[in-house]
Design a protein around this motif. Structure first.
Motif, PDB file in Angstrom:
ATOM      1  N   HIS A   1      -7.242   6.512   2.272  1.00  0.00           N
ATOM      2  CA  HIS A   1      -5.897   5.971   2.510  1.00  0.00           C
ATOM      3  C   HIS A   1      -5.760   5.351   3.896  1.00  0.00           C
ATOM      4  O   HIS A   1      -5.134   4.302   4.066  1.00  0.00           O
ATOM      5  CB  HIS A   1      -4.849   7.085   2.358  1.00  0.00           C
ATOM      6  CG  HIS A   1      -4.921   7.824   1.059  1.00  0.00           C
ATOM      7  ND1 HIS A   1      -5.043   7.175  -0.146  1.00  0.00           N
ATOM      8  CD2 HIS A   1      -4.888   9.152   0.785  1.00  0.00           C
ATOM      9  CE1 HIS A   1      -5.079   8.067  -1.115  1.00  0.00           C
ATOM     10  NE2 HIS A   1      -4.993   9.277  -0.585  1.00  0.00           N
TER      11      HIS A   1
ATOM     12  N   SER B   1      -3.067   0.650  -3.801  1.00  0.00           N
ATOM     13  CA  SER B   1      -3.777   0.437  -2.545  1.00  0.00           C
ATOM     14  C   SER B   1      -3.801  -1.046  -2.189  1.00  0.00           C
ATOM     15  O   SER B   1      -3.800  -1.916  -3.058  1.00  0.00           O
ATOM     16  CB  SER B   1      -5.216   0.960  -2.649  1.00  0.00           C
ATOM     17  OG  SER B   1      -5.937   0.226  -3.623  1.00  0.00           O
TER      18      SER B   1
ATOM     19  N   ASP C   1       0.840  -1.191   0.000  1.00  0.00           N
ATOM     20  CA  ASP C   1       0.000   0.000   0.000  1.00  0.00           C
ATOM     21  C   ASP C   1       0.881   1.248   0.000  1.00  0.00           C
ATOM     22  O   ASP C   1       1.673   1.466   0.924  1.00  0.00           O
ATOM     23  CB  ASP C   1      -0.918  -0.007   1.223  1.00  0.00           C
ATOM     24  CG  ASP C   1      -1.886   1.157   1.225  1.00  0.00           C
ATOM     25  OD1 ASP C   1      -2.956   1.037   0.601  1.00  0.00           O
ATOM     26  OD2 ASP C   1      -1.560   2.197   1.835  1.00  0.00           O
TER      27      ASP C   1
ATOM     28  N   TYR D   1       0.330   4.406   0.508  1.00  0.00           N
ATOM     29  CA  TYR D   1       0.162   5.284   1.661  1.00  0.00           C
ATOM     30  C   TYR D   1       0.849   4.702   2.886  1.00  0.00           C
ATOM     31  O   TYR D   1       1.551   5.407   3.620  1.00  0.00           O
ATOM     32  CB  TYR D   1      -1.326   5.504   1.947  1.00  0.00           C
ATOM     33  CG  TYR D   1      -1.585   6.100   3.307  1.00  0.00           C
ATOM     34  CD1 TYR D   1      -1.492   7.471   3.519  1.00  0.00           C
ATOM     35  CD2 TYR D   1      -1.897   5.289   4.409  1.00  0.00           C
ATOM     36  CE1 TYR D   1      -1.718   8.023   4.774  1.00  0.00           C
ATOM     37  CE2 TYR D   1      -2.122   5.826   5.664  1.00  0.00           C
ATOM     38  CZ  TYR D   1      -2.032   7.192   5.836  1.00  0.00           C
ATOM     39  OH  TYR D   1      -2.234   7.730   7.087  1.00  0.00           O
TER      40      TYR D   1
END
Length: 761
Positions: free
Chosen positions: A667, A600, A564, A566
């Protein structure tokens, strides 16, 4: 040529010419299909053989060098479907060129125009190729879809200054025949952009190919293309607002998506105000059902469709609330004034009262996630409403009554509750017996007959009938307990259907765009879940889709955070800040205008742990943090919070997604665990799945099954065939949310062992 799993077969042109016979070629294609786990049948083999002959004749008329490269059945990047043929080489001007060709065996007698000039359609009837009437898009429009995807996502084109050309070749079709439907003026624009060549135009086509490929040297070009970095595609939720405004063209429909979309538009135009049409669109995970639904919502408000009331409906509150949030403030382009968000409805909103008890009160109802249609039309909020607001009709019949055209997007294997009766067979049955079923429901409600036992559509119970309700209220007065609830069920308007017949169209989306377009993975996971008693036929191709099994939840979650974008930035920021770290500072840093996160990953789990109860609220009173309810501490020392409707306090309010509905698309959702109700209908690049104790391996039966002691919140705590099916459907949804990969931890060690065994076979 070295083979890759991107294409079924890759050859130099010299190797292609040396094959010599179409049956030899078809057998080589079949062997490769088995090798990479691609399902195929006799019809595909016959098609490959015919394509070989047609191309062999075409190439014999050109002077293409032997070191040009040809690839067959090339997997479309960031999408489903395969391109029939691709060619790689240098042109007469020395430029690098790639050509993709849509091959068709159609003849002039098989093709006629379909619907009208506003849709690029052809009604194709090819004996031995399709059974009956098959409505498919014009071949040049199919080329257009592939071309747009390649241009948008294959970075090698720009990096290596590569030109790309798309053509359609109908090698049994004559351009000078009396019937030339494919060359009709209504297709002029798309043919000009992506030329169509026919049987009598072999010489012209071969000269064109020669101009583009005559200097050969295609191997290096093919490798650059096949090994190219693929640009990430935007998620539907990120561009839906622009789609409704008519300014975004990111989602280009491909293959059978185009066919289905145009079929629906044509059906809407051809359904008169006093008629009805039910359209059932079946498709597995990632086949583009929601994309088509949103495009329809935008397109059908154009004037030529004469639609005043077009709505998008879904049972999923997560999906519905997120769409409303995304479309808030977006003006409707056509029809009445107002926000596009007002077009998003619940499936419970389609009761006769909402449309003045008028049949066909709405023009088009687009039902996404139709497998979640429930047995009754009323939900909890209707219990206190006046009786005229309610309906005794089953939800399927209520939808059909209120709308002139109903479009149901459905995956029969995504039904996860016993109350969900939206199977495609049930919807088709309700449409075909529409008037008969409504009249029968009337008689049951009025107490004139009993409800058929275990009827899949008519779900009225004896306690819901008018005589039973009147008996219950006898002796009660206004203000007495139960009086209001019962009185509000009495005197629902009796529905009188006037439309005699409902036209029924059933379409199936086969090309899927999730799981890296890997039908192999979907076939494999269906085999693992539903066919554990039979010998394994499909071997997972792990080059086309990432899959892994972990022995503890810590390693699974670490993998998800590493994937991911983020989370990678957040973990680095936290380490850099040390004791000065706060989630508010991280939030400020990661929400600057120039900060983007391309990839993501989300962690999901079976619906087996506590969630949001009054006795045990999700927010800790002392710390303000969420409670870590997905609790595997006893055995693994691992726990995380669910996505939640409750708000943490203090610094923790910056750590998590704002609510369960937005968890998948914010996020901060990577810091929580999602469940079936917050992930169904959405997708992420990578998904990690904690298979809870509600799924077990039964040694005696030799299969996966429901564990009634697994604390599942949705299912009854008893072992039965229905619960076995529903729990497998639940985990099928969770295991198919990832576009690029899926990783698994199972609480039951036997389930883990079974998955490992299937993976290594």
């Amino acid at each position: 040529m070295e083979q890759t799993n991107k294409a079924l077969l890759v050859l130099t042109l010299g190797e292609f010419k040396s094959i010599g016979a179409k049956n030899v070629f078809a057998n080589e294609m079949s062997d490769r299909a088995l090798e990479i786990g691609l399902n195929h049948g006799d019809s595909e083999k016959a098609s490959w053989a015919e394509n070989y002959d047609a191309l062999n004749i075409l190439f014999s008329k050109s002077n293409l060098p032997d070191d040009a490269v040809i690839a067959f059945e090339y997997q479309v990047p960031i999408g489903g479907g395969r391109i029939d043929c691709m060619l790689f080489g240098h042109g007469i001007d020395g430029h690098i060129n790639i050509i993709h060709i849509e091959l068709k065996q159609w003849s002039n007698n098989n093709v006629t125009p379909y619907y009208d000039q506003n849709t690029y359609k052809a009604d194709v009837i090819v004996n031995g190729y399709k059974s009956g009437n098959e409505y498919v898009s014009h071949p040049c429009e199919q080329v257009s879809g592939y071309d747009n995807v390649i241009r948008n996502h294959v970075k090698a084109l720009e990096e290596n200054d590569i030109n790309i050309y798309g053509f359609a070749y109908c090698y049994n079709y004559k351009s000078d025949d009396q019937n030339c439907a494919l060359l009709d003026n209504s297709y002029k624009d798309v043919i000009e952009k992506y030329p169509l060549f026919c049987k009598d135009q072999k010489e012209v086509f071969s000269k064109k190919l020669n101009t583009l490929l005559c200097q050969g040297k295609g191997e290096k070009i093919y490798k650059a293309f096949a090994n190219s970095e693929i640009g990430t595609t935007k998620r539907l939720c990120d561009v839906a607002a622009k789609m409704l405004e008519g300014t975004d063209d990111v989602f280009n429909l491909i293959g059978d998506q185009i066919d289905t979309y145009n079929d629906i538009l044509g059906a809407v135009k051809n359904t008169k105000t006093n008629e009805k049409t039910a359209i059932i669109v079946k498709g597995g995970p990632g086949t583009g059902k929601s994309v088509i639904a949103m495009k329809l919502l935008s397109e059908l408000y154009k004037k030529e469709y004469n639609c005043q009331n077009v709505f998008y409906a879904t049972r999923s509150s997560s999906l519905r609330n997120q769409w409303k949030d995304i479309l808030k403030g977006v003006a409707r382009r056509f029809g009445k004034n107002g926000e596009a968000s007002s077009l998003i409805k619940s499936t419970f909103d389609f009761k006769p009262f909402e449309f003045g008890n008028k049949e066909n009160g709405g023009d088009v109802l687009i039902v996404d996630e139709a497998h979640r249609i429930q047995d009754k039309s009323n939900d909890q909020t209707d219990s206190s409403r006046p009786s005229e607001h309610r309906s005794y009709l089953p939800q399927i019949l209520s939808m059909l009554y209120t709308s002139r055209v109903c479009v149901f997007f459905i995956d029969d294997k995504q039904s996860i509750k016993s109350k969900e009766i939206g199977l495609s067979s049930n919807i088709e049955m309700a449409a075909e017996h529409y008037k008969e079923f409504i009249e029968e429901t009337n008689r049951i409600y009025l107490g004139e007959k009993k409800c058929p036992k275990n009827h899949p559509i008519i779900k009225l119970k004896n306690s819901d009938t008018l005589p039973s309700l009147k008996k219950k209220i006898e002796g009660l007065q206004k203000g007495d307990e139960g009086y209001e609830t019962i009185s509000n069920k009495i005197n629902c308007p009796i529905i009188v259907p006037m439309v005699e017949k409902v036209n029924v169209h059933v379409f199936e989306l086969k090309d899927q765009f999730r799981c890296n377009g890997s039908n192999n993975y979907l076939n494999w996971i269906d085999q693992v879940l539903y066919e554990s008693k039979t010998p394994q036929k499909v071997k997972l191709n792990r080059e086309s889709y990432e899959f892994g099994i972990y022995d503890n939840p810590h390693d699974l979650y670490a993998k998800i955070r590493s994937l991911d974008s983020y989370a990678v930035v957040a973990d680095s920021f936290k380490e850099h800040m040390g004791d000065l770290f706060t989630y508010e500072a991280l939030y400020t840093y990661t929400h600057t205008p120039n900060m983007e996160f391309e990839q993501s990953a989300r962690l999901v789990a079976g619906w087996c742990w506590d969630w949001n109860t009054k006795e045990k609220p999700q927010v800790d009173k002392k710390t303000g943090d969420l409670r870590y309810e997905v609790d595997l501490n006893e055995e693994y020392g691992f726990a995380l919070p669910w996505e939640t409707q409750q708000s943490p306090r203090g610094d923790f309010q910056y750590k998590y997604a704002k609510d369960a509905d937005s968890w998948c698309n914010q996020h901060e959702g990577v810091n929580q665990v999602g469940c079936i109700h917050s992930i169904q209908g959405w997708e992420t690049d990578y998904v990690g799945v904690i298979i809870g104790p509600d799924l077990m391996w039964d040694d005696n039966r030799g299969c996966l099954c429901y564990n009634p002691n697994g604390r599942n919140h949705d299912l009854t705590h008893r072992a039965c065939k229905e619960n076995d099916q529903l729990i497998l459907n639940t985990y099928r949804v969770l295991l198919t949310r990832g576009k690029k990969g899926c990783f698994v931890f199972a609480c039951d060690p036997k389930v883990r062992y079974y998955f490992k065994r299937c993976l290594n076979q």
